[in-house]
Design a protein around this motif. Structure first.
Motif, short mmCIF file in Angstrom:
data_model
loop_
_atom_site.label_atom_id
_atom_site.label_comp_id
_atom_site.label_asym_id
_atom_site.label_seq_id
_atom_site.Cartn_x
_atom_site.Cartn_y
_atom_site.Cartn_z
N LYS A 1 2.66 2.72 -0.15
CA LYS A 1 1.22 2.82 -0.36
C LYS A 1 0.67 1.61 -1.11
O LYS A 1 -0.43 1.14 -0.83
CB LYS A 1 0.90 4.12 -1.11
N ARG B 1 0.28 -1.24 1.33
CA ARG B 1 -0.91 -1.07 2.17
C ARG B 1 -2.17 -1.53 1.42
O ARG B 1 -3.03 -2.21 1.98
CB ARG B 1 -1.05 0.38 2.61
N GLU C 1 -4.52 -4.53 2.80
CA GLU C 1 -5.88 -4.21 3.25
C GLU C 1 -6.95 -4.54 2.20
O GLU C 1 -8.14 -4.51 2.49
CB GLU C 1 -5.96 -2.73 3.62
#
Length: 475
Positions: free
Chosen positions: A265, A268, A272
Motif C-alpha cells: 500500500k 501504491r 500514484e
C-alpha cells in the motif's frame, strides 16, 4: 507617453519569468506541456532531441530543463550528464515511463533534481517545477551566520560525521527519497529533521512515525487515515500522517519493520502520489518527501523476501549511513558537555562538567546504544551529582562497570617490585646469587630490596623443598 509606451516601461521593470526548456520526441506531449507551463506564467522553449537541447543551451541557457528519458539518438540520461558537465547548477527533471524508472532513480542519485512518472498530474508537475526553481535560486539558509542553522541539533566535530552532513546538505537541495542507515540510537531522526530544515519544504510540516512501534492493524489507519465508520471504533474521520505531512516531509523510522501488506500500500501511494484512507472510495492527492530509516540490512531483507524490491528502490534513491558513536569518539566530550548544559537546567543544578577521570571513563566506554545511551548516562549522573564537577564514581555507577582500583605511582611501583622479587626468588628456589644475576643487580642491592619488602630467601627455599617432598613422597 501613450498607453503602449507606459506598458512597455512597466514590463521592462518587472522581473522576467523563469525560462524552461522541454525535451521530448512526442509532439503531442510537448505541445500539451508547453501550454500548461505557459498558462502558469513560465517562458517555454520546446525541442525534440538531446542534440537540439544542447544547441539551445549554448545560445540561451534556461532556468530549468524537463527532459524525457527515452529520446532518439542521445537519451535523456546522456543529456543530463552533459548538462551537469557544462551547467552544474542547472536543475533537471526527468520524465519517465514505468520501464525507465530504474534509470531515473539512478540519475537522481547522481544529481537530477527529480523525476515524474507518466502520466502525471498537472499540479504535481507545476509543484515540482516550482521547487526546482526555488532550489536553484540562492537561499539565505546557505549563507552568512545561518549557514549551520539547519544542522544545529547535531553536535559533532568528527570528520566521518561531517562527511555525512555535507552529503545531507547536498541531498536536501533536491526532492529525492532518502534512506538513512544507522544503528539504534545513532541519531537518524535528527539527521532527517536536518535534511528537512535545509530543504525548500522547511516551512511545511515534518511528521515522523516509527513503523515498528505500532501494531499492523493500526499502522494502516495511522499512515493513510480512515473515514468515519470504516471499522469498529472509527467514530470520527482521521486524515492520517501522509495528509498531515502534505507539502512537507514524512519520516518513516524503522521502515524495515513494516509488514509486507502495508509495504504494498505504501508503494501504491508513492507511485500514484495519492492516498486513499481506509474505508474511502476516492483517493486524495498528496505531496510529501519521504525520508526513511532503518537499523536493519534491507539488502538482506529484500533477498530473504521480507522486504519488497520495488519499494526498496523507491526509498533507496539516496542512501546516507550514520557512524556509530564508537566510530566518532572525539565527539563524546562535546556531546556530554552539550547534554550537561540542558540537563543542569532541567534538574536546577550548577554543573560545570566532568572530573578528568570521569571524562576519560566516558571516552573509553563501549557505547552499544550510541548517542541515546550517552544521553541517558549523562542524565543519570546529572540527577545524582551533589558537586559542580561530576565524579568518576558516578560515571562508573551509571555505566555499570566493575570497580577499578586506582593506585598512586609509588603504590603501583611498590606492588610491582614485590611481585617481581617474589617471582625471581621462586624461579631460583631462594638462591640470592642467581636471583640477583637474573635481575641484573649486585647481591648487596638485591638484599636491600628484599629487606624493603620484608622478604627472606629462606621462605622460597622452604617452599621449594616442600614441592620436592610432594613430588617424591619422601622427606
Amino acid at each position: 507617453m501613450n498607453l503602449a509606451q507606459r506598458a512597455d516601461v512597466a514590463n521592462s521593470d518587472a522581473p522576467e519569468s523563469p525560462r524552461l526548456l522541454l525535451v521530448d520526441d512526442d509532439p503531442d506531449l510537448l505541445r500539451l506541456l508547453s501550454m500548461r507551463l505557459r498558462a502558469s506564467g513560465y517562458q517555454v522553449d520546446a525541442v525534440s532531441s538531446a542534440e537540439a537541447a544542447l544547441a539551445h543551451l549554448a545560445v540561451r541557457p534556461p532556468d530549468l530543463v524537463l527532459s524525457d528519458v527515452r529520446l532518439p539518438g542521445r537519451d535523456g540520461l546522456a543529456l543530463f550528464d552533459e548538462i551537469r558537465r557544462t551547467h552544474p547548477g542547472l536543475p533537471v527533471i526527468l520524465l519517465t515511463a514505468h520501464g525507465s524508472i530504474p534509470d531515473a532513480v539512478d540519475a537522481t542519485a547522481r544529481g537530477v533534481f527529480g523525476y515524474l512518472t507518466k502520466p502525471f498530474d498537472s499540479r504535481v508537475l507545476l509543484d515540482k517545477v516550482r521547487r526546482a526553481l526555488d532550489v536553484s535560486a540562492p537561499r539565505a539558509l546557505n549563507v552568512g551566520e545561518n549557514s549551520q542553522a539547519w544542522r544545529a541539533e547535531i553536535v559533532s566535530r568528527s570528520a566521518c560525521m561531517n562527511e555525512v552532513l555535507e552529503e545531507a546538505r547536498m541531498v536536501a537541495a533536491g526532492d529525492a527519497s532518502v534512506l538513512i542507515r544507522g544503528a539504534s540510537g545513532s541519531g537518524k531522526e535528527l539527521l532527517a529533521r536536518a535534511i528537512h530544515r535545509a530543504s525548500v519544504r522547511a516551512n511545511q510540516p515534518f511528521v515522523a512515525i516509527n513503523c515498528g512501534a505500532i501494531p499492523e492493524a493500526l499502522l494502516e489507519s495511522e499512515l493513510f487515515g480512515h473515514v468515519k465508520g470504516a471499522f469498529t471504533g472509527a467514530s470520527t474521520a482521521h486524515d492520517g500522517l501522509f495528509l498531515s505531512a502534505d507539502g512537507g516531509t514524512l519520516f518513516l523510522d524503522e521502515i524495515g519493520d513494516m509488514p509486507l501488506p502495508l509495504q504494498v500500500k505504501l508503494l501504491r501511494v508513492l507511485q500514484e502520489r495519492a492516498v486513499r484512507p481506509v474505508g474511502a472510495t476516492r483517493a486524495r492527492p498528496v505531496d510529501v518527501r519521504i525520508i526513511s530509516a532503518t537499523h536493519r540490512d534491507l539488502d538482506a531483507a529484500m533477498h530473504e523476501g521480507s522486504f519488497r524490491e520495488d519499494l526498496y528502490y523507491r526509498l533507496n534513491v539516496v542512501r546516507l549511513t550514520l557512524p556509530s558513536l564508537d566510530a566518532r569518539r572525539e565527539d563524546i566530550p562535546l556531546l556530554a558537555g552539550h547534554f550537561i548544559h540542558s540537563l543542569s537546567e532541567k534538574y536546577g543544578k550548577t554543573i560545570h562538567g566532568f572530573a578528568p577521570e570521569a571524562l576519560e571513563m566516558l571516552v573509553a566506554a563501549a557505547w552499544p546504544g550510541n548517542v541515546r545511551q550517552l544521553y541517558n548516562v549523562v542524565e543519570q549522573v546529572c540527577a545524582l551529582t551533589t558537586t559542580p564537577l561530576i565524579a568518576a564514581t558516578l560515571v562508573q555507577r551509571a555505566l555499570r562497570t566493575p570497580a577499578v582500583e586506582v593506585l598512586t605511582y609509588a603504590e603501583a611501583r611498590q606492588r610491582f617490585e614485590r611481585e617481581y622479587l617474589t617471582q625471581v626468588l621462586k624461579l631460583t628456589g631462594g638462591n640470592v646469587t642467581d636471583a640477583a644475576r637474573l635481575a641484573d643487580r649486585n647481591r648487596t642491592e638485591f638484599y636491600r630490596l628484599l629487606q624493603r619488602h620484608t622478604l627472606t630467601p629462606a621462605m622460597f627455599r622452604l617452599a621449594d623443598e616442600a614441592d620436592d617432598v610432594a613430588a617424591t613422597g619422601r622427606p
